[in-house]
Enzyme design. Structure first.
Site, PDB file in Angstrom:
ATOM      1  N   ASP A 133       0.500   3.845   1.758  1.00  0.00           N
ATOM      2  CA  ASP A 133       0.660   4.365   3.058  1.00  0.00           C
ATOM      3  C   ASP A 133       1.627   4.536   3.530  1.00  0.00           C
ATOM      4  O   ASP A 133       2.938   3.991   3.705  1.00  0.00           O
ATOM      5  CB  ASP A 133      -0.352   3.315   4.093  1.00  0.00           C
ATOM      6  CG  ASP A 133      -0.658   4.297   5.282  1.00  0.00           C
ATOM      7  OD1 ASP A 133       0.103   4.693   6.075  1.00  0.00           O
ATOM      8  OD2 ASP A 133      -1.825   3.985   5.590  1.00  0.00           O
ATOM      9  N   HIS A 155      -2.116  -4.051   5.083  1.00  0.00           N
ATOM     10  CA  HIS A 155      -2.155  -3.733   6.325  1.00  0.00           C
ATOM     11  C   HIS A 155      -3.266  -3.149   7.070  1.00  0.00           C
ATOM     12  O   HIS A 155      -4.168  -3.024   6.535  1.00  0.00           O
ATOM     13  CB  HIS A 155      -1.201  -2.497   6.602  1.00  0.00           C
ATOM     14  CG  HIS A 155      -1.655  -1.282   5.928  1.00  0.00           C
ATOM     15  ND1 HIS A 155      -1.932  -0.298   6.790  1.00  0.00           N
ATOM     16  CD2 HIS A 155      -1.622  -0.808   4.470  1.00  0.00           C
ATOM     17  CE1 HIS A 155      -2.384   0.949   5.916  1.00  0.00           C
ATOM     18  NE2 HIS A 155      -2.272   0.591   4.725  1.00  0.00           N
ATOM     19  N   CYS A 165       0.864  -1.143  -0.041  1.00  0.00           N
ATOM     20  CA  CYS A 165       0.115   0.077  -0.090  1.00  0.00           C
ATOM     21  C   CYS A 165       1.025   1.254   0.131  1.00  0.00           C
ATOM     22  O   CYS A 165       1.782   1.320   0.446  1.00  0.00           O
ATOM     23  CB  CYS A 165      -0.990   0.088   1.142  1.00  0.00           C
ATOM     24  SG  CYS A 165      -2.008   1.557   1.539  1.00  0.00           S
ATOM     25  N   ARG A 223       2.757   4.932   6.366  1.00  0.00           N
ATOM     26  CA  ARG A 223       3.136   4.190   7.647  1.00  0.00           C
ATOM     27  C   ARG A 223       3.708   2.748   7.103  1.00  0.00           C
ATOM     28  O   ARG A 223       3.968   1.950   8.358  1.00  0.00           O
ATOM     29  CB  ARG A 223       2.214   4.212   8.589  1.00  0.00           C
ATOM     30  CG  ARG A 223       1.736   5.633   8.975  1.00  0.00           C
ATOM     31  CD  ARG A 223       0.166   5.525   9.687  1.00  0.00           C
ATOM     32  NE  ARG A 223      -0.829   5.099   8.815  1.00  0.00           N
ATOM     33  CZ  ARG A 223      -1.898   5.158   8.928  1.00  0.00           C
ATOM     34  NH1 ARG A 223      -2.490   5.229  10.076  1.00  0.00           N
ATOM     35  NH2 ARG A 223      -2.888   4.755   8.266  1.00  0.00           N
ATOM     36  N   CYS A 235      -5.918   0.178   7.223  1.00  0.00           N
ATOM     37  CA  CYS A 235      -5.776   0.828   5.676  1.00  0.00           C
ATOM     38  C   CYS A 235      -6.840   1.712   5.464  1.00  0.00           C
ATOM     39  O   CYS A 235      -7.974   1.382   5.474  1.00  0.00           O
ATOM     40  CB  CYS A 235      -5.589  -0.417   4.636  1.00  0.00           C
ATOM     41  SG  CYS A 235      -5.365   0.327   2.989  1.00  0.00           S
TER      42      CYS A 235
HETATM   43 ZN    ZN Z   1      -3.348   1.244   3.146  1.00  0.00          ZN
END
Ligand code: ZN
Length: 220
Positions: A43, A97, A41, A45, A100
């Site tokens: 993301d 994850h 992803c 993080r 998400c």
């Molecule tokens: Zn995500």
């Protein structure tokens, strides 16, 4: 943090890398030979290299919102083809994850604009497995479960590409794995789905879906 700090950080990082291994960048500039392709992803993080402790040159990476593999996405398919045919990676890891935002937006049909069309693929995953979202399931439980199911379905999509099928047909060593990462504890979990050759996807897929169905849909 002002944006110029990024250059300061970069110089410090390059210096540290040089101190640790003086020939590092010269070697990297000549060639890369990663053994792994990471499909994860976008993301911020979930920084791929960092969470698996791999250096530049060791992990080929494709990231998009909610780690989706679509058969008409030339971007993702090009990464997959180059990684498998040219770099000859031995493992493709699809890593989702918990927590998400893409999965949550898809589940709650939140509506952010253009991206809704992309997240439609994740809604398709939820609809393919409606029996795993019983009445009474909370949004928190459902999104965590959908994050897992999304990984499983994207692994299946990777396995069904002509790129992977052709690699297996010519006897290339190649495994496709489904993992999920916890933002809350920094730990990776293996969803128990590893497909290593043609003809085994259906069995592996049924097995992992049954395992997900058998665990209570609770926060991990
Ligand atoms: Zn995500």
């Amino acid at each position: 943090m002002p944006i110029t700090d990024l250059f300061t950080n970069n110089r410090q990082w390059a210096e540290r890398m040089n101190q640790r291994d003086p020939g590092f960048f010269n070697r990297l500039a000549r060639q890369q030979a990663p053994r792994y392709l990471w499909i994860g992803c976008s993301d911020s993080r979930v920084p791929a290299n960092e969470i698996v402790g791999l250096l530049p040159g060791e992990l080929f990476v494709h990231r998009n919102v909610a780690n989706v593999v679509v058969h008409s996405d030339l971007n993702c398919l090009s990464v997959l083809q180059y990684a498998i045919d040219v770099l000859r990676v031995e493992h493709v890891i699809v890593c989702g994850h918990y927590g998400c935002g893409g999965i949550e937006a898809a589940w709650k049909k939140m509506g952010f604009g253009l991206i809704d069309n992309w997240l439609r693929h994740v809604q398709d995953v939820a609809e393919r497995h409606t029996e795993l979202f019983p009445r009474g399931i909370t949004d928190a439980q459902a999104t965590e479960r959908l994050a897992e199911l999304n990984v499983v379905d994207q692994v299946a999509n990777v396995c069904r590409t002509t790129i992977v099928m052709d690699a297996w047909r010519r006897g290339q060593s190649l495994s496709i794995h489904g993992w999920i990462y916890g933002l809350h504890d920094g730990l990776l979990r293996d969803l128990g789905l590893s497909v290593t050759r043609d003809g085994t996807l259906a069995g592996e897929y049924a097995h992992v879906i049954a395992a997900i169905a058998g665990t209570p849909a609770a926060k991990k």
